[in-house]
Design an enzyme around this catalytic site. Structure first.
Site, mmCIF file in Angstrom:
data_model
loop_
_atom_site.group_PDB
_atom_site.id
_atom_site.type_symbol
_atom_site.label_atom_id
_atom_site.label_comp_id
_atom_site.label_asym_id
_atom_site.label_seq_id
_atom_site.Cartn_x
_atom_site.Cartn_y
_atom_site.Cartn_z
ATOM 1 N N ASP A 13 0.756 -1.079 -0.023
ATOM 2 C CA ASP A 13 0.031 -0.131 0.008
ATOM 3 C C ASP A 13 0.893 1.252 -0.131
ATOM 4 O OD1 ASP A 13 -2.186 -1.570 0.205
ATOM 5 O OD2 ASP A 13 -1.837 -1.734 2.411
ATOM 6 N N GLU A 14 2.008 1.334 -0.664
ATOM 7 C CA GLU A 14 2.761 2.391 -0.719
ATOM 8 C C GLU A 14 2.492 3.262 -1.824
ATOM 9 O OE1 GLU A 14 3.916 -0.708 -1.014
ATOM 10 O OE2 GLU A 14 5.161 -1.262 0.682
ATOM 11 N N LYS A 16 2.057 2.124 -4.964
ATOM 12 C CA LYS A 16 2.997 1.567 -6.081
ATOM 13 C C LYS A 16 1.988 1.766 -7.417
ATOM 14 C CE LYS A 16 3.119 -2.398 -4.339
ATOM 15 N NZ LYS A 16 2.743 -2.358 -2.905
ATOM 16 N N ASN A 38 -5.180 -10.277 -3.670
ATOM 17 C CA ASN A 38 -4.797 -9.689 -2.336
ATOM 18 C C ASN A 38 -4.469 -8.487 -2.433
ATOM 19 O OD1 ASN A 38 -2.690 -10.672 -3.382
ATOM 20 N ND2 ASN A 38 -1.856 -11.537 -1.511
ATOM 21 N N ALA A 39 -4.185 -8.235 -3.613
ATOM 22 C CA ALA A 39 -3.422 -6.624 -4.064
ATOM 23 C C ALA A 39 -4.515 -5.630 -4.226
ATOM 24 C CB ALA A 39 -2.418 -6.906 -5.167
ATOM 25 N N GLY A 40 -4.219 -4.545 -3.894
ATOM 26 C CA GLY A 40 -5.285 -3.514 -4.201
ATOM 27 C C GLY A 40 -4.562 -2.274 -4.795
ATOM 28 N N HIS A 41 -4.557 -2.015 -5.853
ATOM 29 C CA HIS A 41 -3.863 -0.679 -6.500
ATOM 30 C C HIS A 41 -4.917 0.208 -6.752
ATOM 31 C CE1 HIS A 41 -0.026 -3.076 -7.730
ATOM 32 N NE2 HIS A 41 -0.040 -2.789 -6.366
ATOM 33 N N ARG A 142 2.260 -29.420 -4.897
ATOM 34 C CA ARG A 142 2.250 -30.002 -6.225
ATOM 35 C C ARG A 142 0.825 -30.552 -6.533
ATOM 36 N NH1 ARG A 142 7.569 -32.226 -4.821
ATOM 37 N NH2 ARG A 142 6.374 -31.665 -2.725
ATOM 38 N N GLN A 223 1.903 -5.963 -2.903
ATOM 39 C CA GLN A 223 2.539 -6.069 -1.548
ATOM 40 C C GLN A 223 3.716 -5.430 -1.295
ATOM 41 O OE1 GLN A 223 1.483 -9.399 -3.013
ATOM 42 N NE2 GLN A 223 -0.785 -8.741 -2.541
ATOM 43 N N THR A 238 2.997 -12.430 3.269
ATOM 44 C CA THR A 238 1.927 -13.044 2.316
ATOM 45 C C THR A 238 2.676 -14.326 1.801
ATOM 46 O OG1 THR A 238 0.437 -12.622 0.369
ATOM 47 C CG2 THR A 238 2.818 -11.560 0.408
ATOM 48 N N THR A 298 -7.928 -1.268 -0.054
ATOM 49 C CA THR A 298 -8.445 -1.195 -1.131
ATOM 50 C C THR A 298 -9.332 -2.686 -1.641
ATOM 51 O OG1 THR A 298 -6.620 -0.164 -2.123
ATOM 52 C CG2 THR A 298 -8.258 -0.933 -3.771
ATOM 53 N N THR A 299 -8.646 -3.692 -1.018
ATOM 54 C CA THR A 299 -9.126 -4.965 -1.190
ATOM 55 C C THR A 299 -10.443 -5.412 -0.058
ATOM 56 O OG1 THR A 299 -7.155 -5.780 -2.314
ATOM 57 C CG2 THR A 299 -8.584 -7.591 -1.484
HETATM 58 P P1 IMP Z 1 -2.551 -12.886 2.365
HETATM 59 O O1 IMP Z 1 -1.651 -12.141 1.306
HETATM 60 O O2 IMP Z 1 -4.174 -12.557 1.943
HETATM 61 O O3 IMP Z 1 -2.388 -14.309 2.748
HETATM 62 O O4 IMP Z 1 -2.351 -11.829 3.604
HETATM 63 C C1 IMP Z 1 -1.379 -12.165 4.432
HETATM 64 C C2 IMP Z 1 -0.867 -10.832 5.018
HETATM 65 O O5 IMP Z 1 -0.413 -9.777 3.937
HETATM 66 C C3 IMP Z 1 -2.033 -9.735 5.694
HETATM 67 O O6 IMP Z 1 -1.237 -8.981 6.614
HETATM 68 C C4 IMP Z 1 -2.385 -9.146 4.783
HETATM 69 O O7 IMP Z 1 -3.191 -7.947 5.350
HETATM 70 C C5 IMP Z 1 -1.198 -8.421 3.800
HETATM 71 N N1 IMP Z 1 -1.581 -8.095 2.517
HETATM 72 C C6 IMP Z 1 -1.646 -8.962 1.500
HETATM 73 N N2 IMP Z 1 -1.880 -8.294 0.334
HETATM 74 C C7 IMP Z 1 -1.619 -7.005 0.596
HETATM 75 C C8 IMP Z 1 -1.739 -5.667 -0.023
HETATM 76 O O8 IMP Z 1 -1.697 -5.645 -1.294
HETATM 77 N N3 IMP Z 1 -1.453 -4.584 0.622
HETATM 78 C C9 IMP Z 1 -1.269 -4.624 1.977
HETATM 79 N N4 IMP Z 1 -1.432 -5.722 2.635
HETATM 80 C C10 IMP Z 1 -1.247 -6.804 2.095
HETATM 81 MG MG MG Z 2 -2.769 -1.723 -1.816
#
Ligand code: IMP
Ligand code: MG
Length: 444
Positions: A13-14, A16, A38-41, A142, A223, A238, A298-299
């Site tokens: 969440d910097e 990017k 899991n990412a949110g841009h 696998r 991330q 993650t 974002t997510t």
């Molecule tokens: P996961 O990736 O859903 O397994 O989550 C593992 C850890 O990574 C948790 O603390 C999430 O909040 C964090 N995380 C995963 N994706 C992001 C991201 O895009 N931004 C910030 N934190 C993330």
């Molecule tokens: Mg983000």
């Protein structure tokens, strides 16, 4: 031409998304090499907000090829939804490509992600609940389903029938959840396969051919460094490698083609999910940063934890990623503060430590050592050059560059594309940056 990796230098969440969007202007190809939905841009263009999870930010440029690389995990339902949303906003997805060797997130991955978090109780990770960890776990075990399996209906039947039977034992016996009907799941995923088929490619080959044609390639990280499975704050991380090295593995290219690595860091720090956070602010200032910086995921929509800039983490990010330069984002969020603190070192068991401790309990117990800098208490959101910044703001940036011993190439002062000071274009410019670690303009 330059091939550039952009990574997050903190906990994700910097900003990017905005930086890669900006650099995508000069890129012919943008590649996502790890992570999943899991990412949110968040990218804001002409006042319109785009929230991207899996699709590279370069998609907003119709001539930029966007590749979801082999190191990613793909939830087809969410991906298709994202593609449809873009189309509804008149953004073409014809330039999108999906690696055939990426792994596919299945319904049991999402269920197991959420159920296992619940089971962990106090030891929960605070995941996004999107099935990311279980998808990568199956990759290592696998038993994963890859995009190329999805594209072959006979193979999908065979693989999923076996896998769902196996996963149903876990769902029913371990988590007390209802079993999945394999026929329903297969039918659902074959529909996704039909939708996605035109986009599927051999991504490593495609990227290599772009390299041979001397195209500009941008590797867009998701991330951040401290969420890296190997080098982050394990176990609160993650399941992929968001560090620069991960871009090579997840794209299927060799490190020799990379010209530059840019780290993106916020002018302060945030974290979502569980785990230690030395500079975390619990009082009014933390709230103020969170509100002004709109610090909600974002997510997941979760409130992000906020704190001061941590230069120990910054130096660690420089080391682990081999950063050439930094992009500092959201400097404007600090505009109202009278004083700003920066963590310059940690105190661990009474001793000062300048390096990020690889022992998790040392990191959990460390006390930040702060230096306090004067704030500027002026609006910076309209500044277009370093000269227009208040002197205290420029000093703050110089201080960060000195602490991290890398120059700052980009400063972001708001979500808009034009709210950016590009000190040096990391793609087209020579390998130098004007805001040097010594605070004096430097040339190559
Ligand atoms: P996961 O990736 O859903 O397994 O989550 C593992 C850890 O990574 C948790 O603390 C999430 O909040 C964090 N995380 C995963 N994706 C992001 C991201 O895009 N931004 C910030 N934190 C993330
Ligand atoms: Mg983000």
């Amino acid at each position: 031409m330059a091939n550039v990796i952009v990574i997050g230098a903190q906990w994700g969440d910097e900003g990017k998304g905005k930086i890669t969007d900006l650099l995508s202007r000069s890129a012919d190809v943008v590649v996502r090499s790890q992570g999943g939905v899991n990412a949110g841009h968040t990218v804001v263009v002409s006042g319109q907000t785009f929230k991207l999870h899996l699709i590279p930010s370069g998609i907003l440029y119709p001539d930029t090829q966007c590749i979801i690389g082999s190191g990613t995990v793909i939830d087809p339902e969410v991906l298709i939804e994202e593609m449809e949303q873009l189309k509804a906003l008149d953004v073409t997805t014809d330039n999108l490509h999906i690696s055939q060797t990426a792994h596919v997130t299945m319904p049991y991955h999402r269920s197991i992600d959420m159920a296992s978090e619940e089971r962990r109780g106090d030891y929960k990770i605070g995941t996004t609940g999107r099935g990311i960890g279980p998808t990568y776990a199956d990759k290592s075990e696998r038993t994963g389903i890859r995009v190329l399996d999805l594209m072959d209906s006979k193979r999908l039947h065979e693989k999923l029938t076996w896998t769902i039977n196996y996963k149903n034992v876990i769902l029913e016996k371990l988590y007390n959840l209802p079993p999945l009907d394999e026929k329903e799941v297969i039918e659902e995923y074959l529909k996704y396969a039909d939708y996605l088929r035109p986009y599927v490619i051999d991504s490593s080959l495609e990227i290599y051919q772009a390299v041979q044609k001397k195209k500009n390639i941008l590797f867009e990280g998701a991330q951040g460094t401290l969420l890296d499975l190997d080098h982050g704050t394990y176990p609160y991380v993650t399941s992929s490698n968001p560090i620069a090295g991960g871009a090579c593995v997840g794209s299927g290219i060799g490190p020799t083609i990379i010209d530059r690595v840019i780290g993106v860091a916020k002018a302060y720090t945030t974290r979502v999910g569980e785990g230690p956070f030395p500079t975390e602010l619990s009082g009014d200032v933390g709230e103020q940063l969170g509100n002004r910086g709109a610090e909600f995921g974002t997510t997941t929509g979760r409130k992000r934890r906020c704190g001061w800039f941590d230069a120990v983490i910054g130096r660690y990010a420089v080391r682990i990623n081999g950063l050439d330069c930094l992009a500092i984002t959201k400097l404007d969020v600090l505009d109202e503060l009278a004083e700003i603190k920066v963590c310059t070192a940690y105190e661990i068991n009474g001793e000062t430590c300048n390096h990020f401790p690889s022992n998790a309990s040392d990191f959990a117990d460390c006390q930040p050592v702060y230096q306090t800098l004067p704030g500027w208490q002026q609006d910076t959101t309209h500044c277009q050059s370093l000269e227009e910044l208040p002197p205290q703001a420029l000093n703050y940036l110089k201080f960060l560059a000195e602490l991290m011993e890398v120059p700052i190439a980009i400063v972001s002062l708001g979500p808009g594309r034009n709210q950016t000071i590009i000190v040096e274009d990391p793609i087209h410019g020579p390998k130098r940056a004007l805001l040097g670690a010594d605070g004096v303009p430097v040339s190559a």
